[in-house]
Design an enzyme around this catalytic site. Structure first.
Site, short mmCIF file in Angstrom:
data_model
loop_
_atom_site.label_atom_id
_atom_site.label_comp_id
_atom_site.label_asym_id
_atom_site.label_seq_id
_atom_site.Cartn_x
_atom_site.Cartn_y
_atom_site.Cartn_z
N CYS A 16 1.50 -24.02 65.90
CA CYS A 16 1.81 -22.74 66.23
C CYS A 16 1.08 -21.91 65.29
O CYS A 16 -0.17 -21.96 65.69
CB CYS A 16 3.39 -22.37 65.97
SG CYS A 16 3.86 -21.05 66.93
N HIS B 209 6.43 -26.28 68.06
CA HIS B 209 7.06 -26.73 66.73
C HIS B 209 7.47 -28.17 66.81
O HIS B 209 8.85 -28.14 66.93
CB HIS B 209 8.11 -25.78 66.34
CG HIS B 209 7.69 -24.35 65.85
ND1 HIS B 209 7.55 -24.15 64.44
CD2 HIS B 209 7.36 -23.24 66.52
CE1 HIS B 209 7.20 -23.05 64.13
NE2 HIS B 209 6.84 -22.42 65.46
N GLU C 147 8.19 -29.99 64.43
CA GLU C 147 9.24 -30.62 63.52
C GLU C 147 10.40 -30.05 63.95
O GLU C 147 11.41 -30.44 63.35
CB GLU C 147 8.52 -29.97 62.26
CG GLU C 147 8.72 -28.46 62.01
CD GLU C 147 7.98 -27.68 62.73
OE1 GLU C 147 7.15 -28.21 63.74
OE2 GLU C 147 8.13 -26.31 62.71
N1 GLN Z 1 3.57 -15.45 66.52
C1 GLN Z 1 3.20 -16.33 65.19
C2 GLN Z 1 1.62 -15.81 64.53
O1 GLN Z 1 1.09 -15.19 65.43
C3 GLN Z 1 3.25 -17.64 65.28
C4 GLN Z 1 4.55 -18.15 65.50
C5 GLN Z 1 5.01 -19.36 65.12
O2 GLN Z 1 4.40 -19.88 64.15
N2 GLN Z 1 6.31 -19.89 65.44
O3 GLN Z 1 1.19 -16.20 63.69
#
Ligand code: GLN
Length: 195
Positions: free
Chosen positions: A79, A169, A171
């Site tokens: 992410c 994610h 995890e």
């Molecule tokens: N929207 C977040 C970003 O731009 C990422 C979101 C996440 O890691 N769950 O960094």
């Protein structure tokens, strides 16, 4: 046993460490730059990429993270971590900038802040319950990048040699398949160092 660090400046750290342990690796929360020397691979967790970038600069991590990549050590961005790894970001300057992908942030729309989807991930799992939270996606991938998974025609997991990245994610589920895949990458990279 391989040692895998989890960058512990912000975000979901503890869950990654227990997932690593489930996969037979030692998980280390990386809070100081010097600790990077102790580990064979590194997970960059989810969170908020702009906040994480600020902390990376504040604690002087940037050069050491780039060096870690140059040494050929595996890095897994999940992410926000995927955003940190990308060489190109839509509408923004890159951060660590080591994986040959273009990433767009928050790309699944405001209405759908978070959702779960069953994904087929090449070489990892036929069905993986992926949790997406304000997730980015890979808009473009270079020739050396292997696409591992797509959701609604968008690339959500990919690998380029030592780099692994996903939009979701891993995890936050009790499935450790993709962490196990990364631990294998770390073992292979470590074995090569001794040849
Ligand atoms: N929207 C977040 C970003 O731009 C990422 C979101 C996440 O890691 N769950 O960094």
């Amino acid at each position: 046993m391989v040692k895998v660090g989890v960058l512990a400046l912000q975000g979901a750290v503890r869950e990654h460490i227990s997932s690593l342990e489930e996969c037979g690796a030692e998980g280390v929360a990386i809070k100081k730059v010097e600790q990077l020397r102790e580990v064979d691979g590194l997970i960059l967790p989810g969170g908020e990429s702009t906040a994480m970038r600020r902390l990376i600069d504040k604690y002087g991590f940037m050069d050491a993270l780039k060096e870690f990549a140059v040494e050929g050590k595996p890095m897994f961005g999940t992410c926000a971590g995927l955003i940190l790894l990308a060489k190109n970001l839509v509408g923004d300057k890159p951060h660590i900038g080591v994986m040959d992908i273009t990433v767009e942030r928050n790309s699944f729309g405001r209405q759908v802040d978070s959702f779960e989807a069953d994904l087929a991930i090449k070489d990892v799992a036929d069905y993986f319950p992926a949790v997406f939270i304000r997730a980015p996606h890979i808009v473009e991938a270079g020739a050396e990048v292997e696409i591992l998974s797509k959701h609604n025609d968008r690339i959500v997991a990919a690998r380029e040699g030592q780099f692994l990245g996903c939009s979701f994610h891993p995890e936050l589920t009790d499935r450790h398949d993709i962490t196990a895949y990364f631990v294998e990458m770390v073992k292979e990279a470590k074995a090569k160092q001794f040849v």
